[in-house]
Design an enzyme around this catalytic site. Structure first.
Site, PDB file in Angstrom:
ATOM      1  CE  LYS A 101      57.332  36.799  28.673  1.00 13.97           C
ATOM      2  NZ  LYS A 101      56.996  37.051  30.082  1.00 13.97           N
ATOM      3  NE  ARG A 144      57.975  35.074  37.830  1.00 17.37           N
ATOM      4  CZ  ARG A 144      57.352  35.061  36.664  1.00 17.37           C
ATOM      5  NH1 ARG A 144      56.996  33.912  36.112  1.00 17.37           N
ATOM      6  NH2 ARG A 144      57.059  36.182  36.039  1.00 17.37           N
ATOM      7  CE1 TYR A 202      60.684   3.911  16.229  1.00 19.28           C
ATOM      8  CE2 TYR A 202      59.825   6.159  16.121  1.00 19.28           C
ATOM      9  CZ  TYR A 202      60.795   5.222  15.802  1.00 19.28           C
ATOM     10  OH  TYR A 202      61.876   5.609  15.059  1.00 19.28           O
ATOM     11  CG  MET A 235      63.297  13.751  15.919  1.00 22.47           C
ATOM     12  SD  MET A 235      65.033  13.330  15.738  1.00 22.47           S
ATOM     13  CE  MET A 235      65.412  12.573  17.297  1.00 22.47           C
TER      14      MET A 235
END
Ligand code: PLP
Length: 378
Positions: A35, A130, A259, A309
């Protein structure tokens, strides 16, 4: 040249991990759980290494179709079953087996027009709450399914919520045994955690696991890494995330890096700027105690400064201390192994980000190019 970040998929490791699971699970048939695009490794990459599995288990009908197009004729199981009625037509056409875990799926199945009987895996809720039917309704659901002509064969499936301890497994096993004892059909119980650690417990309860469902172990990470590492289990990392140094900065005491105000150098440091950021799938939430491997020899170096990023920054002083002279273009391994085989487990990296290896391997971004490593693969 594209950005130097790469996810390298080690075919021999995938093959080795499958063989290792097959030997642990003895006579059971093995679903290779693929999956989420094979836990982020790419269905097209794991297909050859996992060809020796007995079947593939996944969630997405498109991925099932992809497997058929790659030439897989054996069993494919949909672990969440169908989502809407027309999925059943795809199941009929592609010969997919599917999990049945709710009433709506039974209704759709009994209204489905098909010549060909379906193989279904009826799911029991054995305490995870679940998916699955309650133990007390299980028998009646089984009989109803058994009575509809669309169903050719019923197998029984359940999922462990707690494999850290034998007690956690035992609790679910007892619920399973009570609900299913005299129902016929193949059984499918174990995920990686249960295959690796609890085969004796399962046998002792008188259960035969006909189809085991390993996921994470096949990819070389540990299901419960705080208890036992992938390495301890003899598993090999199947994915290495590697990039390069694209800039170097020498900073003095008092200089800040990256940062925000929080990362002030307390010593002179050589900072390597690495082309890897959270947009590549490296977790921004990671703590400064996390390490990367510098160079082919894999010198451990700490992060210094926030992950941004597209970049992260590392303190290369440990490399200098070894007499190495870092340069632009040198390799940094974020997890997995260096070309010389020095390892940094994905579980270790994940633990510094408050998460698990599963999440990191699935989160590698589409912008990261993927490379095959066929070394040792046959
Ligand atoms: C994902 C999944 C597995 C595999 O679990 P691992 O912990 O990765 O081995 C097995 N069974 C079901 C139903 C799953 O959804």
């Amino acid at each position: 040249m594209s950005r130097p970040i790469r996810s390298i998929i080690h075919y021999a490791a995938l093959q080795h991990n499958l063989q290792m699971i097959q030997s642990k699970a003895r006579n059971a048939k093995v679903w290779a759980v693929v999956k989420a695009n094979a836990y982020g490794h790419g269905l097209q990459h794991v297909f050859e290494p996992f060809r020796a599995a007995d079947g593939f288990a996944l969630l997405d009908l498109n991925e099932a179709q992809q497997l058929r197009e790659m030439g897989w004729r054996g069993p494919i199981l949909l672990l969440e079953g169908i989502f809407e009625a027309r999925d059943l037509e795809i199941c009929s056409r592609l010969g997919l087996w599917h999990t049945v875990h709710n009433e709506a799926q039974i209704e759709m199945l009994s209204a489905h027009k098909t010549q060909q009987g379906h193989r279904v895996f009826l799911k029991l809720n054995a305490g995870m709450n679940r998916l699955g039917f309650e133990p007390r309704q299980f028998r009646s659901v089984y009989s109803r399914l058994n009575a509809i002509h669309q169903v050719e064969e019923i197998s029984l499936l359940s999922h462990f919520a707690r494999t850290e301890t034998a007690e956690g497994v035992l609790e679910s096993l007892r619920i399973f045994n009570d609900a299913c004892r005299d129902l016929s059909g193949e059984r499918s119980l174990s995920n990686s955690g249960a295959i690796l650690a609890h085969q004796e417990v399962i046998a002792k309860e008188g259960l035969t696991d006909d189809w085991v469902r390993p996921g994470i172990a096949l990819y070389g990470a540990s299901p419960d890494s705080h208890i036992k590492s992938a390495n301890d289990w003899g598993l090999r990392p199947a994915q290495s995330l590697r990039s390069q140094i694209i800039a170097l900065q020498s900073v003095n005491v008092g200089d800040k890096v990256g940062y925000g105000p929080d990362h002030t150098a307390h010593e002179k440091m050589l900072i390597g700027i690495v082309a890897c950021g959270y947009a590549d799938g490296y977790p921004r939430a990671i703590s400064q105690s996390a390490q990367v491997l510098y160079g082919e020899g894999g010198v451990r170096c700490n992060l210094f400064g926030r992950v941004s990023m597209d970049m992260l920054t590392v303190n290369l002083n440990p490399a200098l201390a070894k007499g190495l002279q870092p340069r632009i273009g040198d390799q940094i391994t974020l997890w997995g192994k260096t070309q010389q085989g020095v390892e940094l487990s994905i579980d270790e990296v994940a633990s510094h980000a408050g998460t698990i290896g599963y999440e990191l391997m699935c989160a590698v971004a589409p912008r990261v190019s993927v490379e095959k490593d066929l070394d040792g693969f046959n």
